[in-house]
Design a protein around this motif. Structure first.
Motif, short mmCIF file in Angstrom:
data_model
loop_
_atom_site.label_atom_id
_atom_site.label_comp_id
_atom_site.label_asym_id
_atom_site.label_seq_id
_atom_site.Cartn_x
_atom_site.Cartn_y
_atom_site.Cartn_z
N GLN A 190 -6.12 -34.98 30.12
CA GLN A 190 -6.88 -36.16 29.65
C GLN A 190 -7.05 -36.20 28.36
OE1 GLN A 190 -10.24 -38.18 31.54
NE2 GLN A 190 -10.08 -36.56 32.80
N ARG A 191 -6.72 -37.35 27.42
CA ARG A 191 -6.88 -36.91 25.97
C ARG A 191 -8.10 -37.88 25.69
NH1 ARG A 191 -2.76 -33.73 23.00
NH2 ARG A 191 -2.00 -32.95 25.01
N PHE A 192 -8.87 -37.25 24.67
CA PHE A 192 -10.20 -38.11 24.16
C PHE A 192 -10.14 -38.42 22.68
CE2 PHE A 192 -11.42 -35.40 27.92
CZ PHE A 192 -11.58 -36.29 28.87
N PHE A 247 13.06 -21.13 27.51
CA PHE A 247 12.43 -19.92 26.73
C PHE A 247 11.33 -19.01 27.26
CE2 PHE A 247 9.05 -18.83 23.49
CZ PHE A 247 9.99 -17.71 22.85
N TYR A 248 10.18 -19.73 27.88
CA TYR A 248 9.11 -19.08 28.58
C TYR A 248 9.67 -18.44 29.77
CZ TYR A 248 6.26 -20.68 24.97
OH TYR A 248 5.64 -20.69 23.50
N GLN A 249 10.50 -18.72 30.54
CA GLN A 249 11.15 -18.31 31.88
C GLN A 249 11.63 -16.79 31.64
OE1 GLN A 249 13.24 -21.36 33.59
NE2 GLN A 249 11.72 -21.60 35.08
N GLN A 294 2.36 -26.78 11.93
CA GLN A 294 3.68 -27.02 12.33
C GLN A 294 3.81 -27.19 13.92
OE1 GLN A 294 6.70 -24.50 10.77
NE2 GLN A 294 5.51 -24.03 9.02
N LEU A 295 2.67 -27.00 14.35
CA LEU A 295 2.36 -26.97 16.01
C LEU A 295 1.90 -28.25 16.41
CD1 LEU A 295 2.64 -25.60 18.81
CD2 LEU A 295 0.43 -24.82 18.41
N THR A 296 0.94 -28.72 15.83
CA THR A 296 0.00 -29.86 16.05
C THR A 296 -0.73 -30.52 15.01
OG1 THR A 296 -1.10 -31.18 17.83
CG2 THR A 296 -1.71 -28.75 17.31
N SER A 297 -1.62 -31.32 15.35
CA SER A 297 -2.61 -31.81 14.29
C SER A 297 -3.81 -30.87 14.06
CB SER A 297 -3.07 -33.19 14.68
OG SER A 297 -4.37 -33.53 14.13
N SER A 332 -0.85 -17.74 32.03
CA SER A 332 -0.15 -19.00 32.03
C SER A 332 0.00 -19.71 30.88
CB SER A 332 -0.92 -19.82 33.13
OG SER A 332 -2.28 -20.15 32.44
N LEU A 333 0.62 -20.68 30.83
CA LEU A 333 0.57 -21.40 29.21
C LEU A 333 1.16 -22.81 29.85
CD1 LEU A 333 3.90 -21.51 28.58
CD2 LEU A 333 3.60 -19.17 27.94
N GLU A 334 0.86 -23.81 28.97
CA GLU A 334 1.49 -25.05 28.94
C GLU A 334 2.55 -25.49 27.74
OE1 GLU A 334 -2.71 -26.04 28.82
OE2 GLU A 334 -2.06 -27.54 27.04
N CYS A 335 3.56 -25.87 28.05
CA CYS A 335 4.68 -26.13 27.18
C CYS A 335 5.41 -27.43 27.28
CB CYS A 335 5.75 -24.81 26.95
SG CYS A 335 6.58 -24.91 28.42
N LYS A 336 6.27 -27.78 26.40
CA LYS A 336 6.99 -28.93 26.38
C LYS A 336 8.22 -28.55 27.32
CE LYS A 336 6.45 -30.63 21.83
NZ LYS A 336 6.90 -30.10 20.35
N ARG A 385 -4.77 -16.70 29.17
CA ARG A 385 -3.93 -17.99 28.70
C ARG A 385 -3.15 -17.83 27.27
NH1 ARG A 385 -5.56 -22.90 31.59
NH2 ARG A 385 -7.34 -22.38 32.89
N ILE A 386 -1.92 -18.32 27.22
CA ILE A 386 -1.07 -18.14 25.78
C ILE A 386 -1.34 -19.43 25.26
CG2 ILE A 386 0.77 -17.55 24.83
CD1 ILE A 386 0.18 -15.17 26.43
N GLU A 387 -1.68 -19.40 24.32
CA GLU A 387 -1.83 -20.59 23.40
C GLU A 387 -1.38 -20.61 22.00
OE1 GLU A 387 -3.65 -23.57 24.22
OE2 GLU A 387 -4.40 -23.18 26.00
N ASP A 388 -1.08 -21.68 21.41
CA ASP A 388 -0.54 -22.05 19.86
C ASP A 388 0.06 -21.04 19.58
OD1 ASP A 388 -2.53 -24.11 20.32
OD2 ASP A 388 -4.54 -22.84 19.56
N VAL A 389 1.37 -20.99 20.24
CA VAL A 389 2.56 -20.02 19.69
C VAL A 389 3.32 -20.86 18.49
CG1 VAL A 389 4.67 -18.62 20.35
CG2 VAL A 389 2.67 -19.00 21.91
N VAL A 390 3.19 -20.33 17.46
CA VAL A 390 4.13 -21.10 16.53
C VAL A 390 4.84 -20.00 15.48
CG1 VAL A 390 1.82 -21.38 15.17
CG2 VAL A 390 3.86 -22.85 14.61
C1 16G Z 1 1.58 -26.60 23.05
C2 16G Z 1 1.04 -25.21 22.95
C3 16G Z 1 -0.80 -25.12 23.37
C4 16G Z 1 -1.20 -26.19 22.27
C5 16G Z 1 -0.69 -27.26 22.10
C6 16G Z 1 -1.01 -28.23 21.09
C7 16G Z 1 1.89 -22.93 23.74
C8 16G Z 1 2.49 -22.04 24.67
N1 16G Z 1 1.46 -23.78 24.16
O1 16G Z 1 1.39 -27.11 24.20
O2 16G Z 1 -1.16 -23.82 23.43
O3 16G Z 1 -2.57 -26.24 22.35
O4 16G Z 1 0.91 -27.33 21.88
O5 16G Z 1 -0.64 -29.49 21.30
O6 16G Z 1 1.70 -22.66 22.29
P1 16G Z 1 -1.57 -30.74 21.50
O7 16G Z 1 -2.09 -30.71 20.13
O8 16G Z 1 -0.78 -32.07 21.88
O9 16G Z 1 -2.59 -30.50 22.48
#
Ligand code: 16G
Length: 160
Positions: free
Chosen positions: A158-160, A143-145, A38-41, A133-137, A97-102
């Protein structure tokens, strides 16, 4: 069955709503992959690949994947990752780093994403990171603020 980290490291000062259980990811949590979709591929990952990746993360001792389980269904309905990066800078400090919040679509609106964030912020403080830190849309910035993040640097990829 093995846990990614000791559940005793979970904060005790963040209240978990009734009907949910917060715990570390386990090596038989294959349902976690469904949630990640539900987050990504995610692609195809069989149980062997899942276990191997789990073992590598456990061995690295810097991955804290917390999951929120719905007690009634035993399903993982929320998850988030805290990754600890080791540095020489900041007196051999660590960065979080905060990652993959779903959160499962059917569980949205219950503030579970906020809860997962609070949990990881507390864990990061306990571990003693100098920066989190984190990256987000763009639309998720407000929300994150709410959890103390500020928009400072630009994120490039960069995407590969
Ligand atoms: C979001 C996630 C990141 C995840 C990415 C996947 C948070 C705070 N950020 O940016 O952790 O890796 O989505 O997307 O959960 P991508 O498949 O396009 O890299």
């Amino acid at each position: 069955m093995a846990s990614l980290f000791d559940d005793l490291l979970l904060p005790t000062n963040v209240p978990i709503p009734d009907g949910f259980n917060l715990r570390a990811l386990r090596n038989d949590d294959f349902g976690y992959l469904e949630l990640l979709k539900q987050l990504t591929s995610v692609g195809f990952i069989n149980q062997l690949v899942f276990r191997k990746r789990f073992d590598a993360m456990k061995k690295a001792k810097s991955y804290y994947i917390v999951v929120l389980e719905e007690v009634q269904s035993s399903k993982i309905v929320g998850a988030a990752t805290l990754l600890i990066e080791f540095k020489f800078i900041h007196e051999a400090g660590t960065r979080g780093r905060i990652e993959d919040v779903v959160v499962d679509e059917r569980m949205r609106g219950k503030k579970l994403g906020g809860l997962l964030n609070q949990v990881l912020v507390e864990m990061a403080k306990t571990i003693g990171v100098y920066k989190l830190s984190l990256e987000c849309k763009t639309e998720l910035i407000p929300f994150y603020q709410k959890f103390g993040y500020q928009k400072n640097l630009h994120f490039l990829d960069q995407r590969f």
